[in-house]
Design an enzyme around this catalytic site. Structure first.
Site, PDB file in Angstrom:
ATOM      1  N   GLY A  51     -26.255  -3.254 -16.678  1.00  0.00           N
ATOM      2  CA  GLY A  51     -25.194  -2.436 -16.076  1.00  0.00           C
ATOM      3  C   GLY A  51     -24.772  -2.968 -14.710  1.00  0.00           C
ATOM      4  CG  ASN A 104     -23.869  -1.426 -19.703  1.00  0.00           C
ATOM      5  OD1 ASN A 104     -24.159  -0.793 -18.690  1.00  0.00           O
ATOM      6  ND2 ASN A 104     -23.945  -0.889 -20.902  1.00  0.00           N
ATOM      7  CG  ASN A 135     -24.691   3.566 -19.182  1.00  0.00           C
ATOM      8  OD1 ASN A 135     -24.832   4.540 -19.924  1.00  0.00           O
ATOM      9  ND2 ASN A 135     -25.642   3.143 -18.362  1.00  0.00           N
ATOM     10  CB  CYS A 138     -23.388   6.775 -15.096  1.00  0.00           C
ATOM     11  SG  CYS A 138     -23.259   5.087 -15.573  1.00  0.00           S
ATOM     12  CG  ASN A 202     -28.231   4.424 -22.747  1.00  0.00           C
ATOM     13  OD1 ASN A 202     -29.361   4.053 -22.432  1.00  0.00           O
ATOM     14  ND2 ASN A 202     -27.156   4.121 -22.051  1.00  0.00           N
ATOM     15  N   GLY A 227     -37.395   1.756 -27.991  1.00  0.00           N
ATOM     16  CA  GLY A 227     -38.385   1.070 -28.824  1.00  0.00           C
ATOM     17  C   GLY A 227     -38.480   1.682 -30.222  1.00  0.00           C
ATOM     18  N   GLY A 260     -34.385   0.891 -31.166  1.00  0.00           N
ATOM     19  CA  GLY A 260     -35.647   0.650 -31.847  1.00  0.00           C
ATOM     20  C   GLY A 260     -35.656  -0.460 -32.876  1.00  0.00           C
ATOM     21  N   GLY A 281     -33.033  -4.303 -27.739  1.00  0.00           N
ATOM     22  CA  GLY A 281     -33.505  -4.242 -26.359  1.00  0.00           C
ATOM     23  C   GLY A 281     -35.003  -4.411 -26.256  1.00  0.00           C
TER      24      GLY A 281
END
Ligand code: FMN
Length: 320
Positions: A51, A104, A135, A138, A202, A227, A260, A281
């Site tokens: 970001g 981002n 995003n 925020c 997210n 995850g 995940g 991620g």
């Protein structure tokens, strides 16, 4: 290049449906440091940056990451160096990747989102940037820090503001928060605001407590869960948006599925649920060959089924 893996996110052509997910792969030389840099860049369809905000932000106090069962909690707090240094230091490196770059963006007010989008458009003299990912998780400073992402009216306004600034020069992707009652309402608001694509999800709000010192583990007390443990949630949200939003079902508004994803099977589930591409991620922290492995897995699967990714998007919904 395997043509059956190619997809489009509006005007961005991806040679493979694989993206980094924001905040987990840095924005500068992280990939350059890898021994398998070449293979990672060959496997990726696009790179999504951490970001970026107008001003520098130091983020939240330590500790900022804690491992939990089948996932991690993070409270990085959108730490970044600000858009000016991002262009001076990071963009020249990102340009060398030779793949589409998606930035981002984060901001504390609606007008700041528009301002930031305008700055990025103006500063991008060499057209390194292909898209912006908003995003909406925020904190909104005008509403006491509650996230924008749970209010459909605000989400529509943010997207409109960003779209007004960049028009069709950059693909605008809205990244949705799972911390809502009905994600399809927020997705529809982003579509009304003019988003070109959606990405989801997210992190989920969460926390951990240290029973010895009897305090929250994270310096910020709470954080975002990511995850393997969030995969069923992300998958469900992609499935729901594809099922109930006609623009998604007609594939006019592509979905980037995130949450995940840890192996080829997870990636394929997201595509069958309705994702055009997928972002990874947390798994990237554990296995820096994940993109190559999923790329190989998808290629093998498509060869066996004599299919293309494009044909299989949303296939789990049948022909109803
Ligand atoms: C350390 C960390 C930093 C993150 N930073 C951002 C960010 O700056 N902007 C954003 O939109 N999402 C951010 N995310 C969320 C991820 O992009 C992703 O949506 C989420 O982690 C779920 O995917 P995963 O389970 O594959 O990690 C961050 C996640 C982690 C773990």
């Amino acid at each position: 290049m395997n043509k059956s893996l190619g997809v489009k996110i509006k005007n961005i052509t991806l040679k493979a449906p694989l993206l980094t997910s924001s905040g987990t792969s840095g924005s500068r030389d992280e990939i350059n440091l890898l021994q398998n840099r070449k293979q990672v860049l060959e496997s990726l369809g696009a790179f999504v940056t951490k970001g970026v905000s107008i001003h520098k932000s130091l983020g939240n106090p330590d500790p900022r990451i804690v491992e939990v069962r089948s996932g991690i909690l993070n409270s990085i707090g959108l730490q970044n160096k600000g858009v000016t240094r991002f262009f001076e230091e990071d963009v020249p490196e990102l340009r060398k990747y030779g793949i589409p770059i998606i930035v981002n963006i984060s901001a504390a007010t609606i007008s700041e989102f528009g301002e930031l989008a305008g700055i990025i458009k103006t500063k991008d003299k060499y057209n390194v940037i292909s898209g912006l990912e908003i995003n909406v998780s925020c904190p909104n400073i005008k509403k006491g820090g509650a996230a924008f992402g749970s209010d459909p009216v605000l989400v529509e306004q943010i997207v409109k503001e960003v779209k007004t600034k960049v028009k069709d020069s950059l693909c605008v992707i809205t990244k949705l928060s799972p911390n809502v009652t009905d994600i399809t309402q927020i997705a529809k608001a982003a579509i009304n605001g003019g988003t070109d694509a959606l990405s989801m999800i997210n992190t989920l709000k969460g926390m951990a407590i240290d029973i010895d010192n009897m305090k929250p583990v994270l310096g910020n007390q709470t954080g975002g869960l990511s995850g393997p443990c969030i995969k069923p949630v992300g998958l469900y949200m992609v499935y729901e948006c594809f099922r109930s939003i006609p623009e998604c079902k007609r594939k006019e508004i592509p979905i980037i599925g995130i949450g995940g994803i840890s192996n080829f099977n997870d990636a394929m589930e997201y595509i069958l649920a309705g994702a055009t591409a997928i972002g990874i991620g947390t798994q990237w922290f554990i296995n820096n060959r994940i993109f190559e492995e999923i790329h190989k897995g998808l290629t093998k699967y498509l060869d066996k089924k004599k299919e293309t990714i494009s044909n299989l998007i949303g296939k789990a919904h049948g022909n109803k």
